[in-house]
Every structure is written in C-alpha cells, then in structure tokens.
Motif scaffolding. Structure first.
Motif, PDB file in Angstrom:
ATOM      1  N   LEU A  22     -26.511  -7.942 -24.011  1.00  0.00           N
ATOM      2  CA  LEU A  22     -25.240  -8.611 -23.733  1.00  0.00           C
ATOM      3  C   LEU A  22     -24.168  -7.675 -24.448  1.00  0.00           C
ATOM      4  O   LEU A  22     -23.007  -7.058 -23.872  1.00  0.00           O
ATOM      5  N   GLY A  23     -24.562  -7.041 -25.605  1.00  0.00           N
ATOM      6  CA  GLY A  23     -23.533  -6.337 -26.356  1.00  0.00           C
ATOM      7  C   GLY A  23     -23.569  -4.824 -25.712  1.00  0.00           C
ATOM      8  O   GLY A  23     -22.543  -4.198 -25.981  1.00  0.00           O
ATOM      9  N   ARG A  24     -24.753  -4.437 -25.152  1.00  0.00           N
ATOM     10  CA  ARG A  24     -24.842  -2.938 -24.551  1.00  0.00           C
ATOM     11  C   ARG A  24     -23.982  -2.922 -23.161  1.00  0.00           C
ATOM     12  O   ARG A  24     -23.663  -1.882 -22.748  1.00  0.00           O
ATOM     13  N   ALA A  25     -24.099  -4.092 -22.502  1.00  0.00           N
ATOM     14  CA  ALA A  25     -23.592  -3.956 -21.121  1.00  0.00           C
ATOM     15  C   ALA A  25     -22.162  -3.563 -21.206  1.00  0.00           C
ATOM     16  O   ALA A  25     -21.339  -4.144 -21.839  1.00  0.00           O
ATOM     17  N   GLY A  26     -21.650  -2.883 -19.979  1.00  0.00           N
ATOM     18  CA  GLY A  26     -20.314  -2.421 -19.588  1.00  0.00           C
ATOM     19  C   GLY A  26     -19.640  -3.790 -18.961  1.00  0.00           C
ATOM     20  O   GLY A  26     -20.320  -4.664 -18.452  1.00  0.00           O
ATOM     21  N   ASN A  27     -18.349  -3.891 -18.799  1.00  0.00           N
ATOM     22  CA  ASN A  27     -17.828  -4.717 -18.437  1.00  0.00           C
ATOM     23  C   ASN A  27     -17.907  -5.041 -16.688  1.00  0.00           C
ATOM     24  O   ASN A  27     -18.047  -6.004 -16.382  1.00  0.00           O
ATOM     25  N   LYS A  49     -23.867 -18.999 -18.340  1.00  0.00           N
ATOM     26  CA  LYS A  49     -23.168 -19.443 -19.477  1.00  0.00           C
ATOM     27  C   LYS A  49     -22.780 -18.263 -20.731  1.00  0.00           C
ATOM     28  O   LYS A  49     -21.776 -17.902 -21.114  1.00  0.00           O
ATOM     29  N   ALA A  50     -23.938 -17.466 -21.111  1.00  0.00           N
ATOM     30  CA  ALA A  50     -23.861 -16.434 -21.915  1.00  0.00           C
ATOM     31  C   ALA A  50     -23.280 -15.424 -21.557  1.00  0.00           C
ATOM     32  O   ALA A  50     -22.217 -14.771 -22.511  1.00  0.00           O
ATOM     33  N   VAL A  51     -23.304 -15.159 -19.937  1.00  0.00           N
ATOM     34  CA  VAL A  51     -22.522 -13.777 -19.546  1.00  0.00           C
ATOM     35  C   VAL A  51     -21.139 -14.091 -19.553  1.00  0.00           C
ATOM     36  O   VAL A  51     -20.191 -13.291 -19.841  1.00  0.00           O
TER      37      VAL A  51
END
Length: 62
Positions: A22-27, A49-51
């Motif tokens: 989640l932290g590494r993923a781009g928008n 929900k997390a995303v």
C-alpha cells in the motif's frame, strides 16, 4: 520488483506484504486496484476498504 497492482488484488489485507505494498503503490495503481476490487467484491471487502483508506490519506496530504 513486484507488481504492486497484482499484490493489492491478491494478497490478504492482513498480510504484512499487503500493508507494505500500500505504501509503495503509486496513485494510479491504487485507483486501478480500487476499480478492480469494486467490480469483484466477493472476498475483497477488506482489501477494498484498505485501498480506499490509503487513497483518502493521500488525498488529505495533498
């Protein structure tokens, strides 16, 4: 390097690998994952929900 989108739609939301992804993923990867998870809600509610929470957090920072 792993594919962040693929990890977001396959790894369980409680897994530490999912949380770090989640932290590494781009928008754009988050948006794409959210669209996929919305259209495939079976067994994906927690991931969705997390995303969505991560997208909201990033929007607040901007």
């Amino acid at each position: 390097m792993t594919d962040n989108y693929q990890a977001l739609i396959t790894i369980p939301a409680t897994d530490c690998n999912f949380i770090s992804t989640l932290g590494r993923a781009g928008n754009d990867e988050l948006t794409k994952a959210e669209e996929y998870l919305r259209t495939h809600p079976f067994a994906n509610k927690t991931r969705l929900k997390a995303v969505q929470l991560e997208i909201r957090k990033r929007a607040k920072k901007e």
